[in-house]
Design a protein around this motif. Structure first.
Motif, PDB file in Angstrom:
ATOM      1  N   GLY A  27       2.352 -42.587  11.687  1.00  0.00           N
ATOM      2  CA  GLY A  27       2.715 -43.309  13.043  1.00  0.00           C
ATOM      3  C   GLY A  27       2.786 -42.076  14.081  1.00  0.00           C
ATOM      4  O   GLY A  27       2.374 -42.453  15.307  1.00  0.00           O
ATOM      5  N   THR A  30      -0.413 -40.533  14.964  1.00  0.00           N
ATOM      6  CA  THR A  30      -1.332 -41.354  15.312  1.00  0.00           C
ATOM      7  C   THR A  30      -0.891 -41.254  16.894  1.00  0.00           C
ATOM      8  O   THR A  30      -1.659 -41.221  18.110  1.00  0.00           O
ATOM      9  CB  THR A  30      -1.466 -42.515  14.750  1.00  0.00           C
ATOM     10  OG1 THR A  30      -2.042 -42.484  13.433  1.00  0.00           O
ATOM     11  CG2 THR A  30      -2.332 -43.556  15.642  1.00  0.00           C
ATOM     12  N   ALA A  31       0.452 -41.452  17.130  1.00  0.00           N
ATOM     13  CA  ALA A  31       0.994 -41.878  18.381  1.00  0.00           C
ATOM     14  C   ALA A  31       0.665 -40.574  19.298  1.00  0.00           C
ATOM     15  O   ALA A  31      -0.021 -40.600  20.556  1.00  0.00           O
ATOM     16  CB  ALA A  31       2.327 -42.005  18.649  1.00  0.00           C
ATOM     17  N   ARG A  34      -3.107 -40.119  19.842  1.00  0.00           N
ATOM     18  CA  ARG A  34      -3.501 -41.016  20.974  1.00  0.00           C
ATOM     19  C   ARG A  34      -3.194 -40.603  22.498  1.00  0.00           C
ATOM     20  O   ARG A  34      -3.782 -40.819  23.407  1.00  0.00           O
ATOM     21  CB  ARG A  34      -3.363 -42.456  20.615  1.00  0.00           C
ATOM     22  CG  ARG A  34      -3.816 -43.069  19.254  1.00  0.00           C
ATOM     23  CD  ARG A  34      -3.408 -44.518  19.141  1.00  0.00           C
ATOM     24  NE  ARG A  34      -4.118 -45.331  19.918  1.00  0.00           N
ATOM     25  CZ  ARG A  34      -3.632 -46.533  19.818  1.00  0.00           C
ATOM     26  NH1 ARG A  34      -2.950 -47.110  19.247  1.00  0.00           N
ATOM     27  NH2 ARG A  34      -4.454 -47.406  20.986  1.00  0.00           N
ATOM     28  N   SER A  40      -8.725 -44.383  19.445  1.00  0.00           N
ATOM     29  CA  SER A  40      -8.268 -45.619  18.800  1.00  0.00           C
ATOM     30  C   SER A  40      -7.374 -45.148  17.598  1.00  0.00           C
ATOM     31  O   SER A  40      -7.430 -43.885  16.883  1.00  0.00           O
ATOM     32  CB  SER A  40      -9.269 -46.401  18.379  1.00  0.00           C
ATOM     33  OG  SER A  40     -10.055 -45.841  17.413  1.00  0.00           O
ATOM     34  N   GLN A  41      -6.534 -46.113  17.008  1.00  0.00           N
ATOM     35  CA  GLN A  41      -5.861 -45.705  15.676  1.00  0.00           C
ATOM     36  C   GLN A  41      -6.712 -45.624  14.623  1.00  0.00           C
ATOM     37  O   GLN A  41      -6.634 -44.630  13.802  1.00  0.00           O
ATOM     38  CB  GLN A  41      -5.023 -46.906  15.617  1.00  0.00           C
ATOM     39  CG  GLN A  41      -4.055 -46.622  14.462  1.00  0.00           C
ATOM     40  CD  GLN A  41      -4.720 -47.079  12.945  1.00  0.00           C
ATOM     41  OE1 GLN A  41      -5.497 -48.044  13.016  1.00  0.00           O
ATOM     42  NE2 GLN A  41      -4.398 -46.395  11.910  1.00  0.00           N
ATOM     43  N   SER A  45      -6.886 -42.085  12.070  1.00  0.00           N
ATOM     44  CA  SER A  45      -7.008 -42.616  10.662  1.00  0.00           C
ATOM     45  C   SER A  45      -8.012 -41.630   9.933  1.00  0.00           C
ATOM     46  O   SER A  45      -7.981 -41.207   8.841  1.00  0.00           O
ATOM     47  CB  SER A  45      -6.934 -44.106  10.211  1.00  0.00           C
ATOM     48  OG  SER A  45      -6.021 -44.388  10.685  1.00  0.00           O
TER      49      SER A  45
END
Length: 104
Positions: A27, A30-31, A34, A40-41, A45
């Motif tokens: 998380g 990813t944050a 982004r 995009s998530q 991934s």
């Protein structure tokens, strides 16, 4: 995938840089990705999977979270390659320096 190909992607380089500071959750990574790259998530991934498959990261499940940690072995391979190149360039630059000194 060879280490240079893996690091050719700016998002993957950023993740490696973030993990060089210490383990991070999926998380968090990813944050951050982004925020910097506006992706995009699922895209993040996918890049995390590439890093894992290439051996750059290890993943440890912790409950519902995944903790990513940098594996330094591929970076050591890059460093060995760079050391060989550095030797070449240092020799060339030393020769240039000698040549310039002899023209003074």
């Amino acid at each position: 995938m060879d280490p240079f190909s893996v690091l050719s992607d700016p998002l993957r380089r950023r993740v490696v840089e973030d993990l060089a500071r210490g383990p991070r959750t999926a998380g968090e990574l990813t944050a951050r990705a982004r925020e910097v790259f506006a992706v995009s998530q699922p895209a993040v991934s996918n890049q995390l999977r590439v890093l894992r498959d290439a051996g750059f990261v290890r993943v440890t499940p912790q409950g519902s979270r995944r903790i990513y940690e940098l594996d330094r072995a591929p970076l050591a391979e890059i460093d060995r390659w760079m050391a060989r190149q550095r030797r070449f360039w240092n020799d060339q630059l030393d020769a240039l320096d000698d040549s310039l000194d002899s023209h003074d």
